[in-house]
Design a protein around this motif. Structure first.
Motif, PDB file in Angstrom:
ATOM      1  N   VAL A  47       0.848  -1.190   0.000  1.00 50.78           N
ATOM      2  CA  VAL A  47       0.000   0.000   0.000  1.00 50.78           C
ATOM      3  C   VAL A  47       0.884   1.241   0.000  1.00 50.78           C
ATOM      4  N   SER A  49       1.348   4.206   1.561  1.00 51.76           N
ATOM      5  CA  SER A  49       0.992   4.985   2.747  1.00 51.76           C
ATOM      6  C   SER A  49       1.821   6.257   2.885  1.00 51.76           C
ATOM      7  N   TYR A 106      -3.517   7.230   1.476  1.00 52.30           N
ATOM      8  CA  TYR A 106      -3.945   6.009   2.179  1.00 52.30           C
ATOM      9  C   TYR A 106      -4.115   6.326   3.661  1.00 52.30           C
ATOM     10  N   SER A 110      -9.201   3.754   4.285  1.00 51.32           N
ATOM     11  CA  SER A 110      -8.747   2.871   3.201  1.00 51.32           C
ATOM     12  C   SER A 110      -8.443   1.484   3.751  1.00 51.32           C
TER      13      SER A 110
END
Length: 322
Positions: A47, A49, A106, A110
């Motif tokens: 992800v 982030s 994010y 999410s």
């Protein structure tokens, strides 16, 4: 029987569920699983982030699109995955720009949305409880203590079913809270209810975060309740927790696959597990057959649920107890 007595019966059934160490082990496992997902996200860098946006987010999105396009030109021909991934991101960024929707990168929301699949664990736990909530009374011999009380069998069965539904609700809420807390600690909460971009049958749309979370988790709750009701029926009819748990898990894992495999036949739309996942009506994938509608699926689910409940009630209220 008064509502107060029914409430006491339900409270007693919930007490039986939550007094078991295995129930608390399930909850601990849910926490551990969510943390494991967080660790995997961090280790695999799955992800993004790190990306954040300031008040000048329009310019930042345009610069991001340019960088993504350059990456496609450089590596896209050799790596089709990059082209597909980047184009999807570019389309999303363009939608944000065109509709003046500010992105926040994010964040905890999410994380919660991506982890809706963890509700499958709740399905397993609820199936285990559903499989034993009636059958264990016969196995342990405690059914006699229930039946000698001046309470009808129908009320006893009703209290067990309501307790099962409450356990389902409490467990899904617990999972939602754990996902939210873990996500908030590690990814932050830039705003409580931002607009998020979602894929719908007609393309990209925006929805508020809380609406999307409640909708997606609500669909999972319905799916869990159907499985729980099936397991409850088997537990009531055959008095075997192993059979109830085994059959319910079997249908959970292969039900949807079988329905999809039979989708070429018109009658496949009447298969229960072709209808239990209502989220398909809000995704690009759609139901297994084009003529199916969300109203049709709800009607099919209702018919199956009535059959399950009536079958459980008719057998439980008439069976002799040695």
């Amino acid at each position: 029987m008064s509502l107060a007595n029914l409430f006491n019966l339900i409270r007693n059934e919930l007490g039986k569920i939550y007094i078991m160490k295995s129930t608390w082990a399930m909850y601990i496992f849910l926490i551990a699983f969510v943390i494991l997902i967080l660790v995997l996200n961090t280790v695999t860098d799955s992800v993004d982030s790190e990306t954040t946006y300031t008040d000048d987010w329009q310019t930042e999105l345009q610069e991001e699109n340019q960088a993504l396009t350059e990456e496609i030109d450089t590596a896209g021909e050799n790596d089709p995955f990059i082209e597909s991934e980047n184009m999807s991101r570019i389309q999303q960024n363009n939608y944000l720009l065109e509709n003046d929707i500010r992105p926040y990168g994010y964040h905890a929301g999410s994380f919660v949305l991506e982890n809706v699949f963890t509700s499958s664990l709740v399905s397993l736990f609820v199936i285990i409880i559903a499989g034993g909530i009636v059958a264990n009374e016969f196995r342990w011999g405690t059914i006699k203590q229930l039946l000698i009380r001046p309470i009808s069998r129908s009320k006893i069965l009703l209290s067990k079913y309501i307790a099962l539904l409450l356990f389902t609700f409490f467990t899904v809420v617990f999972l939602l809270v754990v996902n939210t807390i873990v996500g908030a600690i590690f990814y932050g909460v830039p705003v409580i209810n931002p607009e998020v971009i979602v894929d719908r049958p007609d393309g990209m749309e925006s929805n508020t975060l809380l609406s999307e979370i409640f909708m997606q988790y609500g669909f999972r709750v319905l799916n869990i309740i159907v499985l729980a009701t099936f397991g409850f029926m088997i537990s009531s009819i055959f008095r075997s927790s192993a059979l109830a748990i085994g059959l319910s898990m079997f249908l959970m894992f292969i039900g949807t696959t079988v329905a999809q495999a039979m989708s070429q036949y018109e009658w496949s739309k009447y298969i229960l597990f072709a209808n239990t996942d209502l989220s398909v009506y809000f995704s690009p994938f759609g139901p297994i057959r084009e003529e199916m509608t969300i109203g049709f699926s709800i009607a099919v689910i209702a018919v199956y649920m009535i059959v399950f409940i009536v079958a459980a009630w008719s057998i439980f209220t008439k069976r002799d107890v040695a």
